[in-house]
Scaffold this active site. Sequence first.
Site, PDB file in Angstrom:
ATOM      1  N   GLY A   1      14.611 -37.183 -19.905  1.00  0.00           N
ATOM      2  CA  GLY A   1      14.508 -35.736 -20.475  1.00  0.00           C
ATOM      3  C   GLY A   1      13.564 -34.604 -19.865  1.00  0.00           C
ATOM      4  O   GLY A   1      12.780 -35.602 -19.374  1.00  0.00           O
TER       5      GLY A   1
ATOM      6  N   ARG B   1      21.460 -39.267 -19.467  1.00  0.00           N
ATOM      7  CA  ARG B   1      21.238 -40.177 -19.287  1.00  0.00           C
ATOM      8  C   ARG B   1      22.145 -40.437 -18.977  1.00  0.00           C
ATOM      9  O   ARG B   1      23.785 -40.851 -19.753  1.00  0.00           O
ATOM     10  CB  ARG B   1      20.342 -41.072 -20.616  1.00  0.00           C
ATOM     11  CG  ARG B   1      19.487 -39.946 -21.224  1.00  0.00           C
ATOM     12  CD  ARG B   1      18.291 -40.410 -22.034  1.00  0.00           C
ATOM     13  NE  ARG B   1      17.655 -39.567 -22.852  1.00  0.00           N
ATOM     14  CZ  ARG B   1      16.394 -39.430 -22.442  1.00  0.00           C
ATOM     15  NH1 ARG B   1      16.025 -40.445 -21.291  1.00  0.00           N
ATOM     16  NH2 ARG B   1      15.690 -38.398 -23.058  1.00  0.00           N
TER      17      ARG B   1
ATOM     18  N   ASP C   1       9.590 -43.285 -16.990  1.00  0.00           N
ATOM     19  CA  ASP C   1       9.610 -45.204 -16.292  1.00  0.00           C
ATOM     20  C   ASP C   1      11.539 -44.632 -15.934  1.00  0.00           C
ATOM     21  O   ASP C   1      11.664 -46.399 -15.501  1.00  0.00           O
ATOM     22  CB  ASP C   1       8.976 -45.354 -17.512  1.00  0.00           C
ATOM     23  CG  ASP C   1       9.259 -45.722 -18.348  1.00  0.00           C
ATOM     24  OD1 ASP C   1       9.817 -44.991 -19.438  1.00  0.00           O
ATOM     25  OD2 ASP C   1       8.523 -46.559 -19.075  1.00  0.00           O
TER      26      ASP C   1
ATOM     27  N   THR D   1       7.441 -36.543 -17.665  1.00  0.00           N
ATOM     28  CA  THR D   1       7.989 -36.881 -18.472  1.00  0.00           C
ATOM     29  C   THR D   1       7.015 -36.226 -19.721  1.00  0.00           C
ATOM     30  O   THR D   1       5.668 -36.365 -19.406  1.00  0.00           O
ATOM     31  CB  THR D   1       7.481 -37.570 -18.992  1.00  0.00           C
ATOM     32  OG1 THR D   1       8.036 -38.335 -20.608  1.00  0.00           O
ATOM     33  CG2 THR D   1       7.104 -39.213 -18.797  1.00  0.00           C
TER      34      THR D   1
ATOM     35  N   ASP E   1       5.917 -37.747 -22.661  1.00  0.00           N
ATOM     36  CA  ASP E   1       5.890 -38.424 -23.503  1.00  0.00           C
ATOM     37  C   ASP E   1       4.245 -39.777 -23.099  1.00  0.00           C
ATOM     38  O   ASP E   1       3.400 -39.841 -23.336  1.00  0.00           O
ATOM     39  CB  ASP E   1       7.006 -39.822 -23.233  1.00  0.00           C
ATOM     40  CG  ASP E   1       8.038 -40.004 -23.788  1.00  0.00           C
ATOM     41  OD1 ASP E   1       8.083 -37.893 -24.467  1.00  0.00           O
ATOM     42  OD2 ASP E   1       9.000 -40.477 -23.467  1.00  0.00           O
TER      43      ASP E   1
ATOM     44  N   ASP F   1       3.851 -41.361 -21.017  1.00  0.00           N
ATOM     45  CA  ASP F   1       3.552 -42.948 -20.708  1.00  0.00           C
ATOM     46  C   ASP F   1       3.740 -44.066 -19.601  1.00  0.00           C
ATOM     47  O   ASP F   1       4.105 -45.173 -19.697  1.00  0.00           O
ATOM     48  CB  ASP F   1       4.451 -43.825 -21.739  1.00  0.00           C
ATOM     49  CG  ASP F   1       6.521 -42.963 -21.434  1.00  0.00           C
ATOM     50  OD1 ASP F   1       6.034 -42.225 -20.634  1.00  0.00           O
ATOM     51  OD2 ASP F   1       7.093 -43.431 -21.735  1.00  0.00           O
TER      52      ASP F   1
ATOM     53  N   ARG G   1       8.068 -41.465 -27.861  1.00  0.00           N
ATOM     54  CA  ARG G   1       8.849 -43.036 -28.161  1.00  0.00           C
ATOM     55  C   ARG G   1       7.508 -43.821 -28.184  1.00  0.00           C
ATOM     56  O   ARG G   1       6.851 -43.544 -29.277  1.00  0.00           O
ATOM     57  CB  ARG G   1       8.876 -43.141 -26.883  1.00  0.00           C
ATOM     58  CG  ARG G   1      10.521 -42.087 -26.099  1.00  0.00           C
ATOM     59  CD  ARG G   1      11.056 -43.015 -24.806  1.00  0.00           C
ATOM     60  NE  ARG G   1      10.694 -43.045 -23.473  1.00  0.00           N
ATOM     61  CZ  ARG G   1      10.823 -43.966 -23.137  1.00  0.00           C
ATOM     62  NH1 ARG G   1      11.861 -44.606 -22.956  1.00  0.00           N
ATOM     63  NH2 ARG G   1       9.747 -44.076 -21.728  1.00  0.00           N
TER      64      ARG G   1
HETATM   65  O1  F6P Z   1      11.679 -39.071 -22.543  1.00  0.00           O
HETATM   66  C1  F6P Z   1      11.546 -37.466 -23.387  1.00  0.00           C
HETATM   67  C2  F6P Z   1      11.978 -38.009 -25.061  1.00  0.00           C
HETATM   68  O2  F6P Z   1      11.312 -36.698 -25.355  1.00  0.00           O
HETATM   69  C3  F6P Z   1      11.398 -38.658 -25.937  1.00  0.00           C
HETATM   70  O3  F6P Z   1       9.738 -38.286 -26.512  1.00  0.00           O
HETATM   71  C4  F6P Z   1      12.222 -38.760 -26.730  1.00  0.00           C
HETATM   72  O4  F6P Z   1      11.894 -39.934 -27.873  1.00  0.00           O
HETATM   73  C5  F6P Z   1      13.120 -38.790 -26.690  1.00  0.00           C
HETATM   74  O5  F6P Z   1      13.163 -38.333 -24.785  1.00  0.00           O
HETATM   75  C6  F6P Z   1      15.012 -37.713 -26.970  1.00  0.00           C
HETATM   76  O6  F6P Z   1      16.014 -37.837 -26.296  1.00  0.00           O
HETATM   77  P1  F6P Z   1      16.799 -37.209 -26.495  1.00  0.00           P
HETATM   78  O7  F6P Z   1      17.129 -35.590 -25.394  1.00  0.00           O
HETATM   79  O8  F6P Z   1      18.123 -38.096 -25.696  1.00  0.00           O
HETATM   80  O9  F6P Z   1      17.593 -36.645 -27.975  1.00  0.00           O
END
Ligand code: F6P
Length: 319
Positions: A11, A72, A103, A125, A127, A129, A171
Site C-alpha cells: 500500500g 502487490r 511488513d 505504511t 498502518d 504496525d 489492518r
Molecule cells: O497496509 C496499508 C493498507 O492501507 C491497510 O491499512 C489496508 O487494510 C490495506 O492497505 C488496503 O489495501 P488495498 O490497497 O489492497 O485495498
Amino acid sequence: MKRIGVLTSGGDAPGMNAAIRAVVRTALYHKIEVYGINRGYAGLLDKDITPMNVYSVASILDKGGTILRTSRSDFFPTEAGQKRAAEVLKEYNIEALVVIGGDGSLNGSLCLKRLGVEIVGIPGTIDNDFGASDYTIGFDTAVSTAIEAIGKIRDTTFSHNRINVVQVMGRTCGDIALYAGFSVGAEAMIIPEKPTRLEEICERLLIGKDRGKLHSIVMLAEGCGGYRDYCKKIEELTQVTTKGTNLGYIQRGGAPSHFDRNLASNMGYYAVEAIIKGQTGTVICQRDGKYIAVNLEDALNTPKQFNEEMYEIAKVLSI
Ligand code: F6P
C-alpha cells in the site's frame, strides 16, 4: 558500490516520495547510480526498470503516493518469482536494493536476502504496525487526514444528536484509530489490541448521554470488522441513531506532514549510508528519534508494542 535500485511495494503511503528522493540524492552524492524499479516486485519481475537522475526526483518531496508506483505481486511470493527477481537484479548490475514498504514487502526482502541479494528496507505504511520502528512512513499524515475528516463528521453528528462510528485503516493494528481517536476526543475506541464487549462500550456512551453529551464518536479499527454491523448493534443497545463512515483511501493520499517528510528523508539517507557501510540485510528504524539499521529478520520478528498509556488516558479524558 556502483549501482543500486529502489522500489516501493504494498500500500502506498504519504512520504514514500520523500524517501525515494532521499535515496536517489544520497546515492548520487556518493557517485552511485540509481535505478528506479516501477510497480514494486511485479515491476522487478517484468524488468520495468529505469535509470534515475537528480531531476527524476525534483519537486516530489511534497507529493503523496509514489512516483515509482506500487503493487502487490502474486508471482513474487513464490520461490520461482524470488529467484527470477534476484536474476533480474544481477542482469541489471544492481548491487543493492532499497525496498520501501510494509511488513509484507519487507518479508519479501528477507526472501531476497536469503538468495544473496544485498537489501536495505525502509518501513513505509500508514498502518504503523512495524514493531522495530517507533513510526512508519505515512502514519502521521494518515492520522492527520483522519482527524480533519472526523472534525467534519463531528459537526453533523452533534447537530443531529447521533452516534457516528468512524472506521479507519490499519489492518490488524489499531494505531490509526487510537492516535486519531485520542486527538479528536473520541468517546470510544474499538481496536484489535483491546477487545471490549460492545455492551460495555454502549454503557459508557449512555452514561455520557445521561450527563448531557449530545453526540458521540466511536473509532473503529478495520481489524475489528466493518462499521455497518457495529452501527446496527450500537443503535439497538443505546436506542440512539447511529450512523457510520468508512474513511477509506483518503487516509493513504495527500501531501505528507512535516513529520513524515522528515522521517522519510532520514530513512532514505540512512538506507544508502547503510549500503555504503556494508550494513545490508537490514531495515532502517527510528527509535527515540535516532535512526538505526536493524537486522531485517530480527526487525520482522519484533512484536509491535501497543501504546497502553495513550489508550488509558484517552478513556479518562473522554468521560
Ligand atoms: O497496509 C496499508 C493498507 O492501507 C491497510 O491499512 C489496508 O487494510 C490495506 O492497505 C488496503 O489495501 P488495498 O490497497 O489492497 O485495498
